[in-house]
Write an enzyme that holds these catalytic residues in place. Sequence first.
Site, mmCIF file in Angstrom:
data_model
loop_
_atom_site.group_PDB
_atom_site.id
_atom_site.type_symbol
_atom_site.label_atom_id
_atom_site.label_comp_id
_atom_site.label_asym_id
_atom_site.label_seq_id
_atom_site.Cartn_x
_atom_site.Cartn_y
_atom_site.Cartn_z
ATOM 1 N N GLN A 137 5.293 0.689 -7.486
ATOM 2 C CA GLN A 137 5.478 1.496 -8.695
ATOM 3 C C GLN A 137 6.963 1.492 -9.093
ATOM 4 O O GLN A 137 7.844 1.394 -8.238
ATOM 5 C CB GLN A 137 5.016 2.932 -8.448
ATOM 6 C CG GLN A 137 3.612 3.063 -7.879
ATOM 7 C CD GLN A 137 2.537 3.041 -8.946
ATOM 8 O OE1 GLN A 137 2.796 3.214 -10.123
ATOM 9 N NE2 GLN A 137 1.299 2.803 -8.530
ATOM 10 N N HIS A 190 0.702 7.620 -2.610
ATOM 11 C CA HIS A 190 2.136 7.313 -2.584
ATOM 12 C C HIS A 190 2.908 8.542 -2.129
ATOM 13 O O HIS A 190 3.665 9.153 -2.887
ATOM 14 C CB HIS A 190 2.590 6.835 -3.959
ATOM 15 C CG HIS A 190 2.011 5.509 -4.340
ATOM 16 N ND1 HIS A 190 2.600 4.315 -3.993
ATOM 17 C CD2 HIS A 190 0.875 5.182 -5.012
ATOM 18 C CE1 HIS A 190 1.865 3.307 -4.450
ATOM 19 N NE2 HIS A 190 0.807 3.814 -5.066
ATOM 20 N N ASP A 269 -8.036 -2.362 -6.600
ATOM 21 C CA ASP A 269 -6.605 -2.185 -6.913
ATOM 22 C C ASP A 269 -6.029 -3.502 -7.440
ATOM 23 O O ASP A 269 -4.891 -3.844 -7.182
ATOM 24 C CB ASP A 269 -5.832 -1.704 -5.686
ATOM 25 C CG ASP A 269 -4.440 -1.169 -6.027
ATOM 26 O OD1 ASP A 269 -4.155 -0.928 -7.229
ATOM 27 O OD2 ASP A 269 -3.623 -1.006 -5.109
#
Length: 378
Positions: A137, A190, A269
């Site tokens: 990210q 995360h 994903d």
Amino acid sequence: MILKNAKIVDDSFHLCNSDIAVEGDKITSIGPGLNGQEEYDFSGCVIVPGFVDIHIHGCVGADTCDADAAGLAKMCAKLVREGVTSFCPTTMTVSHEEIAHALETVKKCMDQPPEGSAIAGVNMEGPYISIHRKGAQAGEYVKNPDFTEFKNLYDTYGGIIKLVDIAPENPGAEEFIRKASKLCTVSIAHTVADYAAARRAFEMGVSHVTHLYNAMPGLTHREPGVVGAVFDDGRVTAEMICDGLHIDPAVLRITFSILGKDRVVVISDSMRAAGQPDGVSDLGGQTVYVKNGAARLKDGTLAGSTTNLHQEVKNLVGFGIPFLQAVQAATLNPAREIHEESRIGSIKTGKFADLVVLDSDLNIKMVVARGKIAADNR
């Protein structure tokens, strides 16, 4: 349409000999000896529910955050050929404006659906995550949970957000979890949360964990972390990337054994490089290098996957996971997590006719999506 002479995975996820009748977009009858004008003989095959991918960023060169209707249509067309009959386009940690544009585009495509896989809603993976476990990210857009901001997005785009991620250790997480969990599924992702923080989050309303093991501390005998908290709490479902790269097959076997048939969700994903040749790609504005199907940032961090749910089910069976458990984890369990189980996720009269016919090697022979033949490989 009558699908005849196959074994089917019934609504209880047992195998039985039965025919399936389809009229319009629904399953109208299930039983032996059904007859009709349009019959398909699938002797030697097994019919499973259409796969449901609730965490997928992109494929075939398209990405949810492109906010491009044509790209989403390409995803719909590609996914349905792989047996994915419903999916949740998934956003990344990008700017607020980019997330809003992505939601706007998905909403338009839900209102006027492209051919192929059905869009079930949006999975909002970022930006309320930990900078310390951001993975692939973009760090510049990571922020603390902001329920007011989230609620505005939820309301503006018609409540299409089905799942939102959060690092529960961050300031503002408690209010966010308590309020957002009344609107959609809230997931830990995360994160550097320890066991105690994860358990508190479960008590407040978190019921899901995103790509278990990845982007979170590992399980040890003195620090059980989020993984241990999931194992220890029967209310929580965990998703896993089952490509054989993100999680070792032995760990997959252990986890399926511990969590049982109802608490694992298989996700891809996948990113835009899925279904494309190896080479240079991108994810959330970051350059990704794909080699032998593995997508990584320059520093070696895994950046999503290039797999799909059909391949993952085949992988799991090859790894030793029972076939019916693998199928349920890719169909009914994800449908439950986005509260769509009354319409999709299993083979039952009255549900959408989303069906995948597999041969004895688990290769796809036919896909029926909302009552229409979407792929025919006979």
